[in-house]
Write an enzyme that holds these catalytic residues in place. Sequence first.
Site, PDB file in Angstrom:
ATOM      1  N   LEU A 114      -2.079   0.861   5.833  1.00  0.00           N
ATOM      2  CA  LEU A 114      -3.718   0.865   5.614  1.00  0.00           C
ATOM      3  C   LEU A 114      -4.007   0.205   4.425  1.00  0.00           C
ATOM      4  O   LEU A 114      -3.270  -0.187   3.506  1.00  0.00           O
ATOM      5  CB  LEU A 114      -3.991   2.275   5.526  1.00  0.00           C
ATOM      6  CG  LEU A 114      -4.062   3.282   6.688  1.00  0.00           C
ATOM      7  CD1 LEU A 114      -4.037   4.732   5.952  1.00  0.00           C
ATOM      8  CD2 LEU A 114      -4.626   3.127   7.758  1.00  0.00           C
ATOM      9  N   SER A 115      -5.344  -0.282   4.505  1.00  0.00           N
ATOM     10  CA  SER A 115      -5.802  -0.920   3.307  1.00  0.00           C
ATOM     11  C   SER A 115      -5.802   0.043   2.238  1.00  0.00           C
ATOM     12  O   SER A 115      -6.172   1.069   2.112  1.00  0.00           O
ATOM     13  CB  SER A 115      -7.378  -1.337   3.443  1.00  0.00           C
ATOM     14  OG  SER A 115      -7.855  -1.823   2.305  1.00  0.00           O
ATOM     15  N   GLY A 116      -5.093  -0.509   0.965  1.00  0.00           N
ATOM     16  CA  GLY A 116      -4.957   0.102  -0.170  1.00  0.00           C
ATOM     17  C   GLY A 116      -3.783   0.895  -0.120  1.00  0.00           C
ATOM     18  O   GLY A 116      -3.280   1.639  -1.204  1.00  0.00           O
ATOM     19  N   ALA A 117      -2.796   0.768   0.736  1.00  0.00           N
ATOM     20  CA  ALA A 117      -1.498   1.274   0.937  1.00  0.00           C
ATOM     21  C   ALA A 117      -0.629   0.932  -0.099  1.00  0.00           C
ATOM     22  O   ALA A 117       0.280   1.503  -0.455  1.00  0.00           O
ATOM     23  CB  ALA A 117      -0.966   1.317   2.119  1.00  0.00           C
ATOM     24  N   GLY A 118      -0.814  -0.481  -0.617  1.00  0.00           N
ATOM     25  CA  GLY A 118       0.162  -1.011  -1.628  1.00  0.00           C
ATOM     26  C   GLY A 118       0.844  -2.315  -1.168  1.00  0.00           C
ATOM     27  O   GLY A 118       1.787  -2.737  -1.968  1.00  0.00           O
ATOM     28  N   LYS A 119       0.346  -2.903  -0.037  1.00  0.00           N
ATOM     29  CA  LYS A 119       1.241  -4.080   0.307  1.00  0.00           C
ATOM     30  C   LYS A 119       1.166  -5.157  -0.613  1.00  0.00           C
ATOM     31  O   LYS A 119       2.053  -5.846  -0.855  1.00  0.00           O
ATOM     32  CB  LYS A 119       0.436  -4.454   1.896  1.00  0.00           C
ATOM     33  CG  LYS A 119       0.260  -3.427   2.836  1.00  0.00           C
ATOM     34  CD  LYS A 119      -0.242  -3.710   3.985  1.00  0.00           C
ATOM     35  CE  LYS A 119      -1.633  -4.046   4.081  1.00  0.00           C
ATOM     36  NZ  LYS A 119      -2.546  -3.074   3.651  1.00  0.00           N
ATOM     37  N   SER A 120      -0.040  -5.488  -1.007  1.00  0.00           N
ATOM     38  CA  SER A 120      -0.077  -6.909  -1.784  1.00  0.00           C
ATOM     39  C   SER A 120       0.549  -6.420  -3.090  1.00  0.00           C
ATOM     40  O   SER A 120       1.438  -7.262  -3.788  1.00  0.00           O
ATOM     41  CB  SER A 120      -1.624  -6.902  -2.139  1.00  0.00           C
ATOM     42  OG  SER A 120      -2.313  -7.421  -0.887  1.00  0.00           O
ATOM     43  N   SER A 138      -2.218  -5.606   9.721  1.00  0.00           N
ATOM     44  CA  SER A 138      -1.655  -5.517  11.038  1.00  0.00           C
ATOM     45  C   SER A 138      -1.526  -4.120  11.653  1.00  0.00           C
ATOM     46  O   SER A 138      -0.389  -3.891  12.065  1.00  0.00           O
ATOM     47  CB  SER A 138      -0.194  -6.466  10.938  1.00  0.00           C
ATOM     48  OG  SER A 138       0.605  -5.929   9.933  1.00  0.00           O
TER      49      SER A 138
HETATM   50  P1  ADP Z   1      -3.247  -3.342   0.200  1.00  0.00           P
HETATM   51  O1  ADP Z   1      -2.611  -4.412  -0.304  1.00  0.00           O
HETATM   52  O2  ADP Z   1      -2.311  -2.338   0.838  1.00  0.00           O
HETATM   53  O3  ADP Z   1      -4.557  -3.412   0.518  1.00  0.00           O
HETATM   54  P2  ADP Z   1      -3.190  -3.151  -2.713  1.00  0.00           P
HETATM   55  O4  ADP Z   1      -1.904  -3.520  -2.962  1.00  0.00           O
HETATM   56  O5  ADP Z   1      -4.341  -4.148  -2.589  1.00  0.00           O
HETATM   57  O6  ADP Z   1      -3.210  -2.320  -1.206  1.00  0.00           O
HETATM   58  O7  ADP Z   1      -3.606  -1.732  -3.459  1.00  0.00           O
HETATM   59  C1  ADP Z   1      -2.791  -0.522  -3.627  1.00  0.00           C
HETATM   60  C2  ADP Z   1      -3.076   0.345  -4.904  1.00  0.00           C
HETATM   61  O8  ADP Z   1      -2.350   1.458  -5.076  1.00  0.00           O
HETATM   62  C3  ADP Z   1      -2.953  -0.606  -6.108  1.00  0.00           C
HETATM   63  O9  ADP Z   1      -3.981  -0.177  -7.073  1.00  0.00           O
HETATM   64  C4  ADP Z   1      -1.743   0.007  -6.693  1.00  0.00           C
HETATM   65  O10 ADP Z   1      -1.597   0.020  -8.355  1.00  0.00           O
HETATM   66  C5  ADP Z   1      -1.708   1.504  -6.359  1.00  0.00           C
HETATM   67  N1  ADP Z   1      -0.240   2.352  -5.987  1.00  0.00           N
HETATM   68  C6  ADP Z   1       0.011   3.591  -6.460  1.00  0.00           C
HETATM   69  N2  ADP Z   1       1.225   3.829  -6.246  1.00  0.00           N
HETATM   70  C7  ADP Z   1       1.741   2.991  -5.406  1.00  0.00           C
HETATM   71  C8  ADP Z   1       2.876   2.539  -4.898  1.00  0.00           C
HETATM   72  N3  ADP Z   1       3.920   3.400  -4.838  1.00  0.00           N
HETATM   73  N4  ADP Z   1       2.972   1.386  -4.218  1.00  0.00           N
HETATM   74  C9  ADP Z   1       2.210   0.340  -4.239  1.00  0.00           C
HETATM   75  N5  ADP Z   1       0.816   0.385  -4.565  1.00  0.00           N
HETATM   76  C10 ADP Z   1       0.650   1.661  -5.343  1.00  0.00           C
END
Ligand code: ADP
Length: 200
Positions: free
Chosen positions: A38-44, A111
């Site tokens: 999901l968006s915000g899951a930590g991919k980037s 995706s």
């Molecule tokens: P995405 O690319 O999936 O949309 P982002 O990487 O932009 O998500 O954002 C994920 C956010 O969650 C970041 O602010 C990151 O610091 C935070 N976060 C907290 N715990 C984790 C973790 N275990 N893995 C990845 N991100 C995390």
Amino acid sequence: MTEQDKSSNVVWHHATVTRNRREAMNQHRGGVFWFTGLSGAGKSTLAHYVEEKLYQKGCHTYVLDGDNVRHGLCADLSFSDEDRKENIRRIGQMSNLYVQAGVIVLTAFISPFRSDRENVRKIAGSDFHEIYCKASLEVCETRDVKGLYKRARAGEIPDFTGISSPYEEPENPELEIDTESHLEECADEVFKYVVKAVDL
Ligand code: ADP
């Protein structure tokens, strides 16, 4: 007309600088590490963290990031199901070219559709590694890194994954990471996986 039909008169040119030679020079294999979730899951966050560590070890890497690709290569695509499919198809083909160039590609795209991800797997074969960044909608929405969930809830963004468009979880990902917390541990786990997969 299919993609192949339209380019049926094109002949593949064989390079003398092959993937094997590139990998021998790089001292690691190429591969596609496909972060989905999901968006915000930590991919980037994870993709860039792992890239930094690989770079410090002298590896050839590149991160393909959703937002960046949509500004250029896929700027003509919307977030409809059909355009999402085309978006992933292009990125899959591009990732495979990077792999042929001996590069470790880390991709950060929601995706959401299983079939699209499986199509990339078909293109890249055993070089494809699906990494599921698993975090609940509640956690991602609380983070709301880019303020998109708030806007989606307000009805300002159509077809938003998790709200008004589905996310299909991977069934057999090569790696599943619980990204709700412990960022450092998650990043190290992914890094260890990549190091092994590229024979570093
Ligand atoms: P995405 O690319 O999936 O949309 P982002 O990487 O932009 O998500 O954002 C994920 C956010 O969650 C970041 O602010 C990151 O610091 C935070 N976060 C907290 N715990 C984790 C973790 N275990 N893995 C990845 N991100 C995390």
